[in-house]
Design an enzyme around this catalytic site. Sequence first.
Site, PDB file in Angstrom:
ATOM      1  N   GLN A 188      64.304   5.676  31.056  1.00  0.00           N
ATOM      2  CA  GLN A 188      65.348   5.514  32.077  1.00  0.00           C
ATOM      3  C   GLN A 188      66.708   5.782  31.421  1.00  0.00           C
ATOM      4  O   GLN A 188      67.035   5.172  30.402  1.00  0.00           O
ATOM      5  CB  GLN A 188      65.310   4.097  32.654  1.00  0.00           C
ATOM      6  CG  GLN A 188      64.044   3.770  33.421  1.00  0.00           C
ATOM      7  CD  GLN A 188      63.990   4.441  34.788  1.00  0.00           C
ATOM      8  OE1 GLN A 188      64.987   4.946  35.279  1.00  0.00           O
ATOM      9  NE2 GLN A 188      62.808   4.452  35.398  1.00  0.00           N
ATOM     10  N   TYR A 216      51.166   6.060  37.035  1.00  0.00           N
ATOM     11  CA  TYR A 216      52.110   6.737  36.121  1.00  0.00           C
ATOM     12  C   TYR A 216      53.158   5.767  35.577  1.00  0.00           C
ATOM     13  O   TYR A 216      54.333   5.825  35.929  1.00  0.00           O
ATOM     14  CB  TYR A 216      52.777   7.936  36.813  1.00  0.00           C
ATOM     15  CG  TYR A 216      51.782   8.928  37.352  1.00  0.00           C
ATOM     16  CD1 TYR A 216      50.859   9.545  36.502  1.00  0.00           C
ATOM     17  CD2 TYR A 216      51.720   9.247  38.698  1.00  0.00           C
ATOM     18  CE1 TYR A 216      49.917  10.450  36.989  1.00  0.00           C
ATOM     19  CE2 TYR A 216      50.783  10.148  39.200  1.00  0.00           C
ATOM     20  CZ  TYR A 216      49.888  10.748  38.336  1.00  0.00           C
ATOM     21  OH  TYR A 216      48.969  11.637  38.814  1.00  0.00           O
ATOM     22  N   ASN A 221      57.590   0.414  31.449  1.00  0.00           N
ATOM     23  CA  ASN A 221      58.905  -0.123  31.821  1.00  0.00           C
ATOM     24  C   ASN A 221      58.810  -1.171  32.936  1.00  0.00           C
ATOM     25  O   ASN A 221      59.287  -2.301  32.784  1.00  0.00           O
ATOM     26  CB  ASN A 221      59.818   1.031  32.255  1.00  0.00           C
ATOM     27  CG  ASN A 221      61.228   0.584  32.592  1.00  0.00           C
ATOM     28  OD1 ASN A 221      61.929   0.028  31.768  1.00  0.00           O
ATOM     29  ND2 ASN A 221      61.652   0.817  33.824  1.00  0.00           N
ATOM     30  N   GLU A 237      48.454   6.147  33.307  1.00  0.00           N
ATOM     31  CA  GLU A 237      49.423   7.076  32.701  1.00  0.00           C
ATOM     32  C   GLU A 237      48.619   8.204  32.061  1.00  0.00           C
ATOM     33  O   GLU A 237      47.536   7.961  31.531  1.00  0.00           O
ATOM     34  CB  GLU A 237      50.290   6.352  31.669  1.00  0.00           C
ATOM     35  CG  GLU A 237      51.226   7.229  30.857  1.00  0.00           C
ATOM     36  CD  GLU A 237      52.135   8.102  31.710  1.00  0.00           C
ATOM     37  OE1 GLU A 237      52.110   9.324  31.499  1.00  0.00           O
ATOM     38  OE2 GLU A 237      52.838   7.581  32.595  1.00  0.00           O
ATOM     39  N   ASP A 297      56.549   5.226  41.335  1.00  0.00           N
ATOM     40  CA  ASP A 297      57.863   5.753  40.938  1.00  0.00           C
ATOM     41  C   ASP A 297      57.660   7.249  40.703  1.00  0.00           C
ATOM     42  O   ASP A 297      57.630   7.714  39.572  1.00  0.00           O
ATOM     43  CB  ASP A 297      58.336   5.027  39.670  1.00  0.00           C
ATOM     44  CG  ASP A 297      59.718   5.489  39.216  1.00  0.00           C
ATOM     45  OD1 ASP A 297      60.352   6.293  39.931  1.00  0.00           O
ATOM     46  OD2 ASP A 297      60.154   5.061  38.128  1.00  0.00           O
ATOM     47  N   CYS A 322      63.691   8.734  43.101  1.00  0.00           N
ATOM     48  CA  CYS A 322      64.874   9.416  42.552  1.00  0.00           C
ATOM     49  C   CYS A 322      65.341  10.524  43.499  1.00  0.00           C
ATOM     50  O   CYS A 322      66.222  11.296  43.156  1.00  0.00           O
ATOM     51  CB  CYS A 322      64.592   9.971  41.159  1.00  0.00           C
ATOM     52  SG  CYS A 322      63.211  11.126  41.098  1.00  0.00           S
ATOM     53  N   GLU A 356      69.235   6.922  43.159  1.00  0.00           N
ATOM     54  CA  GLU A 356      67.997   6.201  42.848  1.00  0.00           C
ATOM     55  C   GLU A 356      67.894   5.067  43.865  1.00  0.00           C
ATOM     56  O   GLU A 356      68.872   4.344  44.096  1.00  0.00           O
ATOM     57  CB  GLU A 356      68.073   5.639  41.428  1.00  0.00           C
ATOM     58  CG  GLU A 356      66.765   5.131  40.885  1.00  0.00           C
ATOM     59  CD  GLU A 356      65.978   6.184  40.108  1.00  0.00           C
ATOM     60  OE1 GLU A 356      64.854   5.869  39.703  1.00  0.00           O
ATOM     61  OE2 GLU A 356      66.489   7.301  39.912  1.00  0.00           O
TER      62      GLU A 356
END
Length: 364
Positions: A188, A216, A221, A237, A297, A322, A356
Amino acid sequence: MQQLPIEKYSELLTKKQQKLTALLAPFNAPELSVFVSPVQNYRMRAEFRVWHDKGDLYHIMFNQQTKQRYRVDCFPIASLLINRMMENLIPLLKEQEILTKKLFQIDYLSTLSNKIIVSLLYHKTLTEEWQAAAQALKVRLEKLDFDVQIVGRATKQKICLERDYADEVLPVNGRNYVYRQIENSFTQPNAAVNCKMLEWAIGCTKNSSGDLLELYCGNGNFSIALAQNFRKVLATEIAKPSVAAAQFNIAENGIDNLQIIRMSAEEFTQAMNGVREFNRLKGIDLKSYECNTIFVDPPRAGLDPDTVKLVQNYDRILYISCNPNTLCNNLTELTKTHRIEKAALFDQFPYTDHMESGVWLIRK
């Protein structure tokens, strides 16, 4: 680099707020929670091309409209640490021709924990002689009080002098979380706003029952911070370096209810539906998970139609976006089965049109 229009920050953010509110209006979204950014030195990573000019060497960027290059000696949106490194690095590079010859790009990744990775990219093969010169550069920078890692990159070549990662420490709701950040992997960019995103996500999912699925997850995070609100967390992931970083972060933060599996969303759907078996899932009992919350995300393109269908199977959906346009495309389908309980704007990218956002959806 021109000065930032700091005096216009509030006005520009209000325009974003109005635009996002209008985009979400057809979906009966509640009033937006708005999370501000520091007005300067907020960006934790930066990439610059390098210009060679009659023995001189400096960072450049390109004007997006005119494509004209311009010199960059300081970069107000980047962290103070990146700016200090930019100022000190160039004179030291110029002292050793082997470090400047065929150098075409410099990437910086900094952390709130005061660590920095400098990646030097070349149009040449890197030799032992280059490595020795880079090691000497590292020592010089350490004498200037930099906690620095140097990585050299060329075609099919990557040389780490010590390591290719830095351990970030993020304060979230009064607790410090350690996140291993790997050079050339996604992180990020705005650490201060990332902390606010994590706090908002924790607030949305408080008092949740059952388990969480994240597609993912990168270096973990979100899933690491959210694990406190769930019985168990399952995260997918596909990038090996990110999986390795996530495993370190799980251990370092003392998280005992989070399992990362290396597979795509499509593969995971096949595994959950019993369509096919995967060796990677040996020892993991998918049937023991009762995932009724899903976190997504996605990249700028948003969720593809198949993933939208997958996501609709869950009672609660936490969606960080995003790109508000693709978010709204997805909401056209998602709001047929779910309603928006909370919505937020996170100003990750001040002074730009990028937005965002986050929505918390509950089954109708």
